[in-house]
Design a protein around this motif. Structure first.
Motif, PDB file in Angstrom:
ATOM      1  N   LYS A 299      48.679  41.270  51.984  1.00  0.00           N
ATOM      2  CA  LYS A 299      49.598  40.659  51.206  1.00  0.00           C
ATOM      3  C   LYS A 299      49.933  39.415  51.846  1.00  0.00           C
ATOM      4  O   LYS A 299      50.056  38.350  51.242  1.00  0.00           O
ATOM      5  CB  LYS A 299      50.772  41.568  50.915  1.00  0.00           C
ATOM      6  N   PHE A 300      50.141  39.428  53.096  1.00  0.00           N
ATOM      7  CA  PHE A 300      50.731  38.064  53.721  1.00  0.00           C
ATOM      8  C   PHE A 300      49.728  36.933  53.646  1.00  0.00           C
ATOM      9  O   PHE A 300      50.297  35.938  53.169  1.00  0.00           O
ATOM     10  CB  PHE A 300      50.876  38.687  55.362  1.00  0.00           C
ATOM     11  N   ILE A 301      48.476  37.243  53.624  1.00  0.00           N
ATOM     12  CA  ILE A 301      47.626  36.095  53.569  1.00  0.00           C
ATOM     13  C   ILE A 301      47.535  35.674  52.119  1.00  0.00           C
ATOM     14  O   ILE A 301      47.552  34.384  51.965  1.00  0.00           O
ATOM     15  CB  ILE A 301      46.026  36.759  53.936  1.00  0.00           C
ATOM     16  N   LEU A 302      47.729  36.521  51.130  1.00  0.00           N
ATOM     17  CA  LEU A 302      47.607  36.295  49.647  1.00  0.00           C
ATOM     18  C   LEU A 302      48.931  35.212  49.465  1.00  0.00           C
ATOM     19  O   LEU A 302      48.738  34.195  48.783  1.00  0.00           O
ATOM     20  CB  LEU A 302      47.567  37.416  48.701  1.00  0.00           C
ATOM     21  N   ASP A 303      50.135  36.055  49.905  1.00  0.00           N
ATOM     22  CA  ASP A 303      51.498  35.305  49.559  1.00  0.00           C
ATOM     23  C   ASP A 303      51.303  33.778  50.331  1.00  0.00           C
ATOM     24  O   ASP A 303      51.708  32.905  49.430  1.00  0.00           O
ATOM     25  CB  ASP A 303      52.431  35.997  50.127  1.00  0.00           C
ATOM     26  N   THR A 304      50.660  33.646  51.338  1.00  0.00           N
ATOM     27  CA  THR A 304      50.759  32.284  51.965  1.00  0.00           C
ATOM     28  C   THR A 304      49.639  31.316  51.121  1.00  0.00           C
ATOM     29  O   THR A 304      50.233  30.318  50.873  1.00  0.00           O
ATOM     30  CB  THR A 304      50.068  32.403  53.433  1.00  0.00           C
TER      31      THR A 304
ATOM     32  N   PHE B  58      34.689  42.911  58.678  1.00  0.00           N
ATOM     33  CA  PHE B  58      35.598  41.835  58.399  1.00  0.00           C
ATOM     34  C   PHE B  58      34.646  40.828  57.555  1.00  0.00           C
ATOM     35  O   PHE B  58      35.524  40.309  56.487  1.00  0.00           O
ATOM     36  CB  PHE B  58      35.460  40.816  59.666  1.00  0.00           C
ATOM     37  N   ALA B  59      33.392  40.904  57.160  1.00  0.00           N
ATOM     38  CA  ALA B  59      32.690  40.336  55.940  1.00  0.00           C
ATOM     39  C   ALA B  59      33.261  40.990  54.621  1.00  0.00           C
ATOM     40  O   ALA B  59      33.567  40.133  53.880  1.00  0.00           O
ATOM     41  CB  ALA B  59      31.254  40.780  56.146  1.00  0.00           C
TER      42      ALA B  59
ATOM     43  N   GLU C 264      36.906  40.567  49.701  1.00  0.00           N
ATOM     44  CA  GLU C 264      37.779  40.973  49.155  1.00  0.00           C
ATOM     45  C   GLU C 264      39.110  40.046  48.961  1.00  0.00           C
ATOM     46  O   GLU C 264      39.676  39.974  47.705  1.00  0.00           O
ATOM     47  CB  GLU C 264      38.405  42.316  49.707  1.00  0.00           C
ATOM     48  N   LEU C 265      39.264  39.344  49.810  1.00  0.00           N
ATOM     49  CA  LEU C 265      40.352  38.276  49.942  1.00  0.00           C
ATOM     50  C   LEU C 265      39.998  37.013  48.986  1.00  0.00           C
ATOM     51  O   LEU C 265      40.865  36.549  48.150  1.00  0.00           O
ATOM     52  CB  LEU C 265      40.849  37.778  51.281  1.00  0.00           C
ATOM     53  N   GLU C 266      38.750  36.734  49.069  1.00  0.00           N
ATOM     54  CA  GLU C 266      38.272  35.591  48.329  1.00  0.00           C
ATOM     55  C   GLU C 266      38.328  35.772  46.706  1.00  0.00           C
ATOM     56  O   GLU C 266      38.808  35.201  46.140  1.00  0.00           O
ATOM     57  CB  GLU C 266      36.555  35.470  48.632  1.00  0.00           C
ATOM     58  N   GLU C 267      38.058  37.167  46.311  1.00  0.00           N
ATOM     59  CA  GLU C 267      38.141  37.592  45.117  1.00  0.00           C
ATOM     60  C   GLU C 267      39.603  37.573  44.665  1.00  0.00           C
ATOM     61  O   GLU C 267      40.022  37.026  43.492  1.00  0.00           O
ATOM     62  CB  GLU C 267      37.545  39.035  44.902  1.00  0.00           C
TER      63      GLU C 267
ATOM     64  N   VAL D  78      38.556  28.619  40.140  1.00  0.00           N
ATOM     65  CA  VAL D  78      38.229  28.653  41.608  1.00  0.00           C
ATOM     66  C   VAL D  78      39.450  28.128  42.519  1.00  0.00           C
ATOM     67  O   VAL D  78      39.809  27.123  42.460  1.00  0.00           O
ATOM     68  CB  VAL D  78      37.027  27.531  41.994  1.00  0.00           C
ATOM     69  N   SER D  79      39.889  28.924  43.075  1.00  0.00           N
ATOM     70  CA  SER D  79      41.141  28.669  44.055  1.00  0.00           C
ATOM     71  C   SER D  79      40.798  28.476  45.477  1.00  0.00           C
ATOM     72  O   SER D  79      41.667  27.983  46.402  1.00  0.00           O
ATOM     73  CB  SER D  79      42.249  29.729  43.785  1.00  0.00           C
ATOM     74  N   CYS D  80      39.509  28.930  45.937  1.00  0.00           N
ATOM     75  CA  CYS D  80      39.117  28.615  47.310  1.00  0.00           C
ATOM     76  C   CYS D  80      37.752  28.841  47.351  1.00  0.00           C
ATOM     77  O   CYS D  80      36.928  29.402  46.472  1.00  0.00           O
ATOM     78  CB  CYS D  80      39.530  29.951  48.210  1.00  0.00           C
ATOM     79  N   LEU D  81      36.891  28.043  48.404  1.00  0.00           N
ATOM     80  CA  LEU D  81      35.462  27.985  48.432  1.00  0.00           C
ATOM     81  C   LEU D  81      35.130  29.324  49.323  1.00  0.00           C
ATOM     82  O   LEU D  81      33.966  29.717  48.946  1.00  0.00           O
ATOM     83  CB  LEU D  81      34.961  26.972  49.271  1.00  0.00           C
ATOM     84  N   ALA D  82      35.985  29.633  50.241  1.00  0.00           N
ATOM     85  CA  ALA D  82      35.577  30.874  51.069  1.00  0.00           C
ATOM     86  C   ALA D  82      36.863  31.284  51.852  1.00  0.00           C
ATOM     87  O   ALA D  82      37.798  30.476  52.064  1.00  0.00           O
ATOM     88  CB  ALA D  82      34.376  30.411  52.010  1.00  0.00           C
ATOM     89  N   VAL D  83      36.866  32.563  52.348  1.00  0.00           N
ATOM     90  CA  VAL D  83      37.519  33.073  53.272  1.00  0.00           C
ATOM     91  C   VAL D  83      36.810  33.346  54.415  1.00  0.00           C
ATOM     92  O   VAL D  83      36.043  34.120  54.285  1.00  0.00           O
ATOM     93  CB  VAL D  83      38.579  34.196  52.644  1.00  0.00           C
ATOM     94  N   HIS D  84      37.434  33.086  55.631  1.00  0.00           N
ATOM     95  CA  HIS D  84      36.534  33.323  56.793  1.00  0.00           C
ATOM     96  C   HIS D  84      37.713  33.843  57.685  1.00  0.00           C
ATOM     97  O   HIS D  84      38.751  33.438  57.972  1.00  0.00           O
ATOM     98  CB  HIS D  84      36.148  32.065  57.493  1.00  0.00           C
ATOM     99  N   VAL D  85      37.192  35.032  58.378  1.00  0.00           N
ATOM    100  CA  VAL D  85      38.129  35.880  59.242  1.00  0.00           C
ATOM    101  C   VAL D  85      37.529  35.724  60.634  1.00  0.00           C
ATOM    102  O   VAL D  85      36.377  36.093  60.857  1.00  0.00           O
ATOM    103  CB  VAL D  85      38.304  37.284  58.675  1.00  0.00           C
TER     104      VAL D  85
END
Ligand code: SF4
Length: 294
Positions: free
Chosen positions: A173-178, A224-225, A230-233, A249-256
């Motif tokens: 939630k923190f990541i998404l809110d940010t 982590f993949a 999940e976060l990308e979606e 399209v709001s991000c190209l990718a999420v990398h953790v």
């Protein structure tokens, strides 16, 4: 240290990699932007992608900057165990290379004194360039990855020290809110870098490491993949769209990236990279040969 080694080569590599990073978008970023444009269904968002490709074409044709924000210079340096190195000399070369790139290209220095706000137009000063060191076994190479970091995206960085009892749901939630709160500021759609674990400073570094990975390269650990997917979606479902004006399209990718942490803490950090996810690499060998890439 080999007395015959010409450290001017390292200075030149630092200079040229800064210029290349500002002018020449890596192939993986271009491919990710093409894929994003092709799947975008909102007409205004597609038009924004076309404007981005126009900027890339102009930068390619004129060998000029992709964006006026030249960013803060960051060098990620990996020194091979067999490289005839002297860390102090390499550090000076990075400093001089960044300064020369700025003054000889020339481009705007984005670096300033925090109190006087005086910009010496050199891109360097106390603490700059930022240098991350790493040391690699069984290698004779000096690998320099240059990542200019613009303020629109860097200003949106956030870190939170969670407790384990908050659980992974609170972390996501923190990541998404940010990302949602950052709105148009980081010039989306870019790469969302997420750091998990470590200490308060290491977690920020992990998030920065995450944005330096080639776009879409998945974390080798399936846990982590899966989180990245999940976060990308979830981020793309927000409808923020390119430049925050709405779209698919709001991000190209999420990398953790992650590290082990204390049993009573759970640090999380987000570091965003903007749509021109700029980076360039110079690999210097002991014979002085230098190869440029991404
Ligand atoms: S956030 Fe990135 S694309 Fe936007 S102005 Fe800054 S460097 Fe340029």
């Amino acid at each position: 240290m080999s007395s015959s080694f010409d450290y001017g080569i390292v200075e030149e590599a630092a200079k040229q990699s800064y210029i290349k990073a500002l002018c020449d978008l890596p192939p993986d970023v271009r491919a990710a932007l093409r894929k994003a444009r092709d799947r975008e269904t909102v007409p205004t968002a597609r038009a924004i992608f076309e404007a981005m490709f126009k900027a890339i074409d102009i930068a390619d044709a004129k060998k000029t900057l992709l964006c006026q924000d030249t960013g803060l210079p960051i060098y990620k340096v990996r020194v091979g165990s067999r490289f005839p190195w002297n860390c102090a000399a390499i550090k000076s070369c990075l400093y001089e290379g960044a300064r020369r790139a700025t003054q000889e290209f020339p481009f705007r220095s984005s670096s300033t004194h925090t109190l006087t706000r005086i910009n010496p137009q050199t891109s360097v000063g106390p603490g700059l360039p930022v240098i991350y060191w790493d040391f690699v076994e069984d290698s004779d190479a000096l690998d320099i990855l240059m990542v200019p970091k613009g303020s629109g995206s860097e200003n949106m960085s956030k870190m939170q020290m969670f407790y384990p009892q908050h659980g992974i749901k609170a972390v996501k939630k923190f990541i998404l809110d940010t990302v949602v709160e950052s709105a148009a500021n980081p010039c989306p759609p870019g790469v969302i870098g997420v750091g998990l674990g470590g200490t308060s400073d290491l977690v920020m570094r992990l998030a920065k490491d995450a944005i330096c990975r080639p776009v879409g390269q998945r974390h080798p650990d399936p846990q982590f993949a899966e989180m990245e997917e999940e976060l990308e979606e979830a981020i793309n479902a927000t409808g923020r769209g390119p430049m925050g004006l709405g779209g698919d399209v709001s991000c190209l990718a999420v990398h953790v990236e992650h590290a082990y942490t204390h049993i009573t803490q759970n640090p999380v950090a987000v570091n965003t990279q903007c749509w021109p996810a700029r980076r360039a690499r110079a690999v210097v060998l002991p014979d002085g040969s230098t190869t440029y890439g991404y």
